[in-house]
Design an enzyme around this catalytic site. Structure first.
Site, PDB file in Angstrom:
ATOM      1  N   ARG A 427       0.860  -1.180   0.000  1.00  0.00           N
ATOM      2  CA  ARG A 427       0.000   0.000   0.000  1.00  0.00           C
ATOM      3  C   ARG A 427       0.900   1.235   0.000  1.00  0.00           C
ATOM      4  O   ARG A 427       1.976   1.228   0.612  1.00  0.00           O
ATOM      5  CB  ARG A 427      -0.903   0.038   1.240  1.00  0.00           C
ATOM      6  CG  ARG A 427      -2.061  -0.952   1.202  1.00  0.00           C
ATOM      7  CD  ARG A 427      -3.084  -0.590   0.122  1.00  0.00           C
ATOM      8  NE  ARG A 427      -4.242  -1.477   0.104  1.00  0.00           N
ATOM      9  CZ  ARG A 427      -4.361  -2.559  -0.652  1.00  0.00           C
ATOM     10  NH1 ARG A 427      -3.373  -2.921  -1.470  1.00  0.00           N
ATOM     11  NH2 ARG A 427      -5.463  -3.290  -0.616  1.00  0.00           N
ATOM     12  N   GLU A 456      -4.475   7.393  -4.827  1.00  0.00           N
ATOM     13  CA  GLU A 456      -4.461   6.735  -6.135  1.00  0.00           C
ATOM     14  C   GLU A 456      -5.654   7.234  -6.950  1.00  0.00           C
ATOM     15  O   GLU A 456      -6.777   7.138  -6.453  1.00  0.00           O
ATOM     16  CB  GLU A 456      -4.554   5.215  -5.974  1.00  0.00           C
ATOM     17  CG  GLU A 456      -3.259   4.613  -5.476  1.00  0.00           C
ATOM     18  CD  GLU A 456      -3.374   3.126  -5.150  1.00  0.00           C
ATOM     19  OE1 GLU A 456      -4.475   2.541  -5.310  1.00  0.00           O
ATOM     20  OE2 GLU A 456      -2.385   2.553  -4.713  1.00  0.00           O
ATOM     21  N   HIS A 475      -1.994   0.326  -9.523  1.00  0.00           N
ATOM     22  CA  HIS A 475      -2.491  -0.672  -8.557  1.00  0.00           C
ATOM     23  C   HIS A 475      -3.099  -1.869  -9.306  1.00  0.00           C
ATOM     24  O   HIS A 475      -4.290  -2.146  -9.209  1.00  0.00           O
ATOM     25  CB  HIS A 475      -3.523  -0.024  -7.617  1.00  0.00           C
ATOM     26  CG  HIS A 475      -3.732  -0.818  -6.357  1.00  0.00           C
ATOM     27  ND1 HIS A 475      -4.032  -0.254  -5.153  1.00  0.00           N
ATOM     28  CD2 HIS A 475      -3.697  -2.156  -6.109  1.00  0.00           C
ATOM     29  CE1 HIS A 475      -4.168  -1.181  -4.225  1.00  0.00           C
ATOM     30  NE2 HIS A 475      -3.965  -2.355  -4.778  1.00  0.00           N
TER      31      HIS A 475
HETATM   32  O1  LIG Z   1      -5.476  -5.956  -1.574  1.00  0.00           O
HETATM   33  C1  LIG Z   1      -5.465  -6.541  -2.644  1.00  0.00           C
HETATM   34  O2  LIG Z   1      -5.772  -7.726  -2.751  1.00  0.00           O
HETATM   35  C2  LIG Z   1      -5.044  -5.835  -3.872  1.00  0.00           C
HETATM   36  O3  LIG Z   1      -4.266  -4.752  -3.576  1.00  0.00           O
HETATM   37  C3  LIG Z   1      -6.264  -5.422  -4.642  1.00  0.00           C
HETATM   38  O4  LIG Z   1      -6.968  -4.497  -3.913  1.00  0.00           O
END
Ligand SMILES: O=C(O)[C@H](O)CO
Length: 511
Positions: A427, A456, A475
């Site tokens: 993240r 994002e 992402h």
């Molecule tokens: O958390 C997750 O699985 C990926 O980042 C997709 O949101």
């Protein structure tokens, strides 16, 4: 997921209650290792096998929970059948069964004694966590909490069941009232709230079709347009790409909500404590995300090392007259990779990196088993600082928690080699982005490759967008045809289990 596996492996588990049977989903639950056996159970084209066997099983087989059976896993264990329908009849608040007014009380799990819940504190992971020397999380990108082992059965009844509000109305933080009304008519599918079908943020059409095989879907627009009728029907919410937003107001308006099924592993967009105070369970999809997210980590590492994006621009540019001989990248092969967060995704990165003959270091809250380390040739760094100092590539695969928020800041970047590359597939907020900009501008590190940022997308004038030594992808760790389908399948299995009071494959608990 890896940690879940570690934790669950030791828990022998049998489960035999077969109730309210309609159509069937079998889980093969076992407790011992077995040889890896790939199977050919994927009969129809719309079936998608999961990438690993049941977490209680270490065989590594593929299985398909939506097909009528597991792969020939070979593990001894008890097949467990889930029903494809939630219980018809009495209103079932998130705390569990709700008897219609005046009817005799029903046992929590009719016809079967509930196995006792495994005490969380006794699990290896939790014990390890207590003694954890460092801040790195359990190794699942973006996950705010730990995932339950599948042997977590006999789930605690909710607070709301113990003390329903006397006025029969939902109260903030205290769950929902007992509702004597019918949630579903006989033969009706359980209702699941989604944001929308199609459009910019809605559930993709084919996923909606898959969900519709098991549930009646209610879009947010339909819900808001007919709240009085819809609110009592909704037993589950399917969260796709972080939508719909789950807030207190929504939870207060859904008296029969039992489960929020997140598509994806990271649940940092969900207020787990608040949701839990309503007696509502949260689930995620760790199995579906691990391979594609590990792939994107490798893709970013290779692309950054070999300056793929820059190179592509040079090759495509109308101004290019010749290819400069001194335009060079660096090699991944035999370089040192430091993985911060060695859960399921981190481990899959290590497996891939081994094929590149990389030297692999890892830092994790809990040290992996010796066999796991040896299988990928990974060396544990109890101190993250040691990993930072030695690595040519540092990959972040931790979950986002208060402990990992800005885990990599000015100090940590300063410890990295000036030739090193930072890769983030967890993240954005795990990195202090201002510090990263400064480090990249001043060549404190060589480059960064980010699949995640905050926010994002970044504002179009953000300084990170103007640096030649950065690659940013939008992402896309799980943005594959296969992954989104598998996530939906995993979410369906979670919802069916939760609605039928069966052990939930991937429940996420608040810390
Ligand atoms: O958390 C997750 O699985 C990926 O980042 C997709 O949101």
């Amino acid at each position: 997921m890896g940690n879940t596996e570690l934790r669950s492996r030791k828990i022998p588990f049998t489960f035999s209650a077969m109730l309210y049977r309609t159509s069937s989903i079998f889980m093969h639950v076992g407790s011992q290792s077995c040889p890896k056996r790939m199977t050919t159970t994927r009969s129809s084209s719309d079936r998608m096998a999961w990438s690993t066997c049941h977490p209680l099983c270490k065989c590594g087989s593929m299985y398909d929970i939506l097909a009528a059976g597991w792969g020939a896993c070979g593990t001894t264990g008890t097949p467990m059948q889930l029903t494809a329908r939630a219980l018809p009849g009495p209103s079932r608040g998130a705390g569990g069964h709700r008897a219609p007014a005046g009817s005799p009380p029903r046992p929590a799990h009719p016809g079967a004694a509930r196995p006792q819940r495994t005490p969380r504190a006794s699990s290896p992971q939790r014990r390890g966590a207590a003694a954890a020397p460092a801040r790195a999380g359990s190794g699942r990108a973006g996950t705010g909490t730990r995932i339950s082992g599948r042997a977590r059965v006999g789930l605690a009844r909710s607070r709301r069941e113990e003390s329903p509000p006397p006025d029969g109305r939902a109260r903030a933080g205290q769950g929902h009232p007992r509702l004597p009304s019918q949630v579903m008519a006989e033969g009706e599918l359980p209702s699941v709230l989604i944001l929308d079908i199609g459009g910019t943020h809605g559930v993709l059409e084919d996923l909606a079709a898959l969900l519709k095989k098991h549930f009646h879907l209610i879009t947010m627009k339909e819900f808001l347009g007919n709240k009085e009728e819809m609110r009592k029907k909704i037993q589950s919410i399917f969260v796709f790409e972080c939508r719909p937003t789950i807030d207190r107001e929504l939870l207060e308006s859904l008296p029969n909500l039992k489960v929020i099924a997140n598509s994806g592993v990271g649940v940092d967009h969900l207020d787990l404590k608040m949701i839990s105070s309503f007696g509502v369970k949260v689930t995620n999809t760790p199995h579906a995300v691990a391979d594609p997210t590990a792939d994107i980590g490798m893709a970013l590492m290779l692309a950054s090392a070999r300056r793929l994006v820059e190179g592509c621009h040079i090759a495509l540019s109308p101004d290019t007259k010749y290819f400069a001989v001194d335009w060079l990248g660096v090699e991944v092969t035999r370089a040192t990779l430091g993985i911060i967060g060695m859960g399921s995704i981190g481990y899959k990165v290590a497996q891939r990196a081994r094929a590149f003959n990389m030297r692999i270091l890892y830092h994790n809250r809990n040290r992996r088993r010796k066999e796991d380390e040896e299988a990928v040739g990974a060396h544990y760094c109890a101190k993250m600082e040691d990993l930072l100092q030695q690595s040519d590539f540092v990959m972040l695969v931790v979950n986002l928690t208060p402990e990992t928020h800005k885990l990599i800041g000015k100090k940590e970047l300063g410890l990295m080699k000036p030739t090193a590359t930072l890769i983030n597939i967890s993240r954005g907020a795990v990195i202090d982005q201002d510090a990263l900009v400064e480090a990249l501008q001043n060549k404190v590190i060589r480059a960064a490759a980010l699949d995640v940022t905050y926010p994002e997308p970044l504002p179009r004038d953000h300084p990170l967008l103007n640096l030649s030594n950065v690659i940013i992808t939008p992402h896309i760790g799980t943005a594959t045809v296969q992954a989104i389908r598998m996530m939906a399948e995993e979410a369906i299995a979670n919802m069916l289990a939760a609605l039928n009071d069966q052990p939930i494959p991937s429940e996420v608990f608040p810390k």
